[in-house]
Every structure is written in C-alpha cells, then in structure tokens.
Design a protein around this motif. Structure first.
Motif, short mmCIF file in Angstrom:
data_model
loop_
_atom_site.label_atom_id
_atom_site.label_comp_id
_atom_site.label_asym_id
_atom_site.label_seq_id
_atom_site.Cartn_x
_atom_site.Cartn_y
_atom_site.Cartn_z
N THR A 1 0.28 -0.95 0.56
CA THR A 1 0.42 -0.02 0.07
C THR A 1 1.33 0.87 -0.17
N VAL A 2 0.75 2.58 -0.73
CA VAL A 2 1.40 3.33 -0.79
C VAL A 2 -0.16 4.55 -1.13
N SER A 3 0.75 5.96 -0.91
CA SER A 3 -0.02 6.49 -0.95
C SER A 3 0.52 7.92 -1.29
N TRP A 4 -0.27 9.02 -1.81
CA TRP A 4 0.78 10.09 -2.47
C TRP A 4 -0.55 11.19 -2.02
N TYR A 5 0.62 12.14 -1.61
CA TYR A 5 0.49 13.72 -1.26
C TYR A 5 1.28 15.29 -2.02
N GLN A 6 0.56 15.71 -2.10
CA GLN A 6 0.56 17.27 -2.80
C GLN A 6 0.59 18.63 -1.28
N GLN A 7 1.59 18.66 -0.51
CA GLN A 7 1.62 19.69 0.21
C GLN A 7 2.53 21.16 -0.62
N ALA A 8 1.16 21.90 -1.14
CA ALA A 8 1.68 23.31 -1.28
C ALA A 8 2.43 24.26 0.24
N LEU A 9 2.98 24.84 -0.18
CA LEU A 9 3.86 25.62 1.20
C LEU A 9 3.03 26.14 2.44
N GLY A 10 3.58 26.52 3.42
CA GLY A 10 2.79 27.21 4.53
C GLY A 10 1.38 26.21 4.44
N GLN A 11 0.79 24.76 3.57
CA GLN A 11 -0.64 23.99 4.27
C GLN A 11 0.30 22.80 4.23
N GLY A 12 -1.17 21.81 5.23
CA GLY A 12 -1.17 20.60 5.55
C GLY A 12 -0.85 20.03 4.06
N PRO A 13 -0.45 17.82 3.89
CA PRO A 13 -0.40 17.65 3.04
C PRO A 13 -1.79 17.32 2.77
N GLN A 14 -2.10 17.42 1.27
CA GLN A 14 -3.57 16.65 0.58
C GLN A 14 -3.46 15.57 0.00
N PHE A 15 -4.17 14.91 0.63
CA PHE A 15 -3.63 13.36 0.03
C PHE A 15 -4.87 13.01 -1.72
N ILE A 16 -4.24 12.60 -2.88
CA ILE A 16 -3.74 12.48 -3.65
C ILE A 16 -4.64 11.61 -4.23
N PHE A 17 -4.24 10.29 -4.15
CA PHE A 17 -4.31 8.98 -3.78
C PHE A 17 -3.86 8.04 -3.04
N GLN A 18 -4.58 6.89 -3.11
CA GLN A 18 -4.47 5.46 -2.63
C GLN A 18 -3.27 3.79 -3.66
N TYR A 19 -3.03 2.80 -3.83
CA TYR A 19 -2.51 2.09 -4.21
C TYR A 19 -2.65 0.94 -3.71
N TYR A 20 -3.64 0.27 -3.41
CA TYR A 20 -3.63 -1.56 -2.86
C TYR A 20 -2.54 -2.80 -4.14
N ARG A 21 -2.36 -3.44 -4.03
CA ARG A 21 -1.74 -4.17 -4.65
C ARG A 21 -2.19 -3.84 -6.30
N GLU A 22 -0.75 -2.67 -6.17
CA GLU A 22 -0.95 -1.91 -8.17
C GLU A 22 -3.07 -1.64 -8.90
N GLU A 23 -3.55 -1.51 -7.77
CA GLU A 23 -4.75 -0.49 -7.79
C GLU A 23 -4.90 1.04 -7.32
N GLU A 24 -5.34 1.98 -8.02
CA GLU A 24 -6.22 2.43 -7.05
C GLU A 24 -7.22 2.05 -5.73
N ASN A 25 -6.73 2.58 -5.06
CA ASN A 25 -7.45 2.53 -4.07
C ASN A 25 -8.45 3.08 -2.82
N GLY A 26 -8.61 4.85 -3.37
CA GLY A 26 -9.27 5.61 -2.57
C GLY A 26 -8.58 6.98 -3.34
N ARG A 27 -8.98 8.05 -3.74
CA ARG A 27 -8.72 9.09 -4.31
C ARG A 27 -9.21 10.25 -3.64
#
Lengths: 110, 111
Positions: free
Chosen positions: B31-57
């Motif tokens: 399982t891996v999740s990706w986030y975008q963090q703009a300057l001065g902000q908290g991370p924003q969830f982009i998506f998660q992958y589980y066993r090679e499939e997107e599993n939440g966006r």
C-alpha cells in the motif's frame, strides 16, 4: 467532507514551558488520528498514533489525547526545548482517505 | 529512518510539461499513498494504491495519475503541469498499526 483544523497556527514559547496543541475534525467516524512533526522543507516524522478506540497515547515528553465524540485531539508537550521547534500536524484517517490540518508552527526560544 | 525513499529530491519544470516522481519502501509494502503539500499548508491526499490498483482518491483531477509495480515501488505522474502544481510531493506507506510513514518528499517547481 472531513475538515481538520489546528489551533493556534503559530506559537512561540520560552524553553521549559508545557504546551498544548489542538486539533479538531468535523466527522467523528475516523479510523485513527496521527500526530506528526515536520521540519522546514522535510518530510513528516510520526510522533503518535491513536486508534479510534483509544483515548490517549504517550511517548516520552509527548502525550496525545483523543475525544472522538467531540471531534478533538490535543498534543501535550512537556518541558519544551529549542529542538522541539517545528511544525506539528495532525491527520485523521477515514476509510482509505487521510485528512490533514494546516499545522501549528512552534518556536521554542532558548 | 522510515525506510521510504523518493526521487528526485528537487525538480524544475515548465507549464504544460509532464513529470514523474518515484517512491520506494524498504519493507516493500503493498500500500502506498501520495500527497501534495503546498507551502504553508498541510498535505492533501492525492490517492492510494493497494496491490497495483487505485484504492481511494482525493479531490485531484485525472491528470494526476499513478502506478504501483509488482515490487510495490510507485510512481506519481502529473500531466499538463500548472503553476499551482508547485509543491512538496510526499509518499507514505503504512506501519504495523496502520500509521503512515513518510518519505522525505520531492520539491516540484513549475515555472
């Protein structure tokens, strides 16, 4: 939609003070809540994780509490040190999505 | 050390270009999740992958896409870059108790 708010946005304290950082969330249906520390331009370091069934967790000088029904968590830092200066972020997990607050920037003055 | 690595450390692109960011974990978690963090902000969830499939966006347009490979390393691809895509991009993998462990991030600047 879940919204996470952290208050205050910034805090400056003299060394040795005990302090409390606040985190609130709008939807109490969370899986867990995690506190992080972030140094400028760096990744996030995990501090404490509280599962939804737990009320608090402790690690060294840090203690985090969770009141899920009221949508609040606090991070208590005892005897603050200049090395504690960083941005502190809380995040809640809801299903497979994660929601962060904007953080509290802490400055501990020597 | 979290055992999560990201490359490159920094990247500069121009508007309209495409970019690929990479993430790998010593533990090879599925399982891996990706986030975008703009300057001065908290991370924003982009998506998660589980066993090679997107599993939440999160709330990101389709020009943000990902891949997870059989060895569980992962890529984040962003097409048609915009100035607002300038941010720190973070990936994370779960620990034993479902806590998130983050990599050091990739700083993307779009000119």
């Amino acid at each position: 939609k879940q919204e996470v708010t952290q208050i205050p946005a910034a805090l400056s304290v003299p060394e040795g003070e005990n302090l409390v950082l606040n985190c609130s969330f709008t939807d109490s249906a969370i899986y867990n809540l995690q506190w992080f520390r972030q140094d400028p331009g760096k990744g996030l370091t995990s501090l404490l994780l509280i599962q939804s069934s737990q009320r608090e967790q402790t690690s060294g000088r840090l203690n985090a509490s969770l009141d899920k029904s009221s949508g609040r968590s606090t991070l208590y830092i005892a005897a603050s040190q200049p090395g504690d200066s960083a941005t502190y972020l809380c995040a809640v997990r809801q299903f497979n999505k994660f929601y962060f607050g904007s953080g509290t920037k802490l400055n501990v003055k020597p | 050390e979290t055992g999560v690595t990201q490359s490159p450390t920094h990247l500069i692109k121009t508007r309209g270009q495409q970019v690929t960011l990479r993430c790998s974990s010593q533990s090879g978690h599925n399982t891996v999740s990706w986030y975008q963090q703009a300057l001065g902000q908290g991370p924003q969830f982009i998506f998660q992958y589980y066993r090679e499939e997107e599993n939440g966006r999160g709330n990101f347009p389709p020009r943000f896409s990902g891949l997870q490979f059989p060895n569980y390393s992962s890529e984040l691809n962003v097409n048609a870059l915009e100035l607002d895509d300038s941010a720190l991009y973070l990936c994370a993998t779960p620990g034993q108790n479902n806590e998130q462990f983050f990599g050091p991030g990739t700083r993307l600047t779009v000119l």
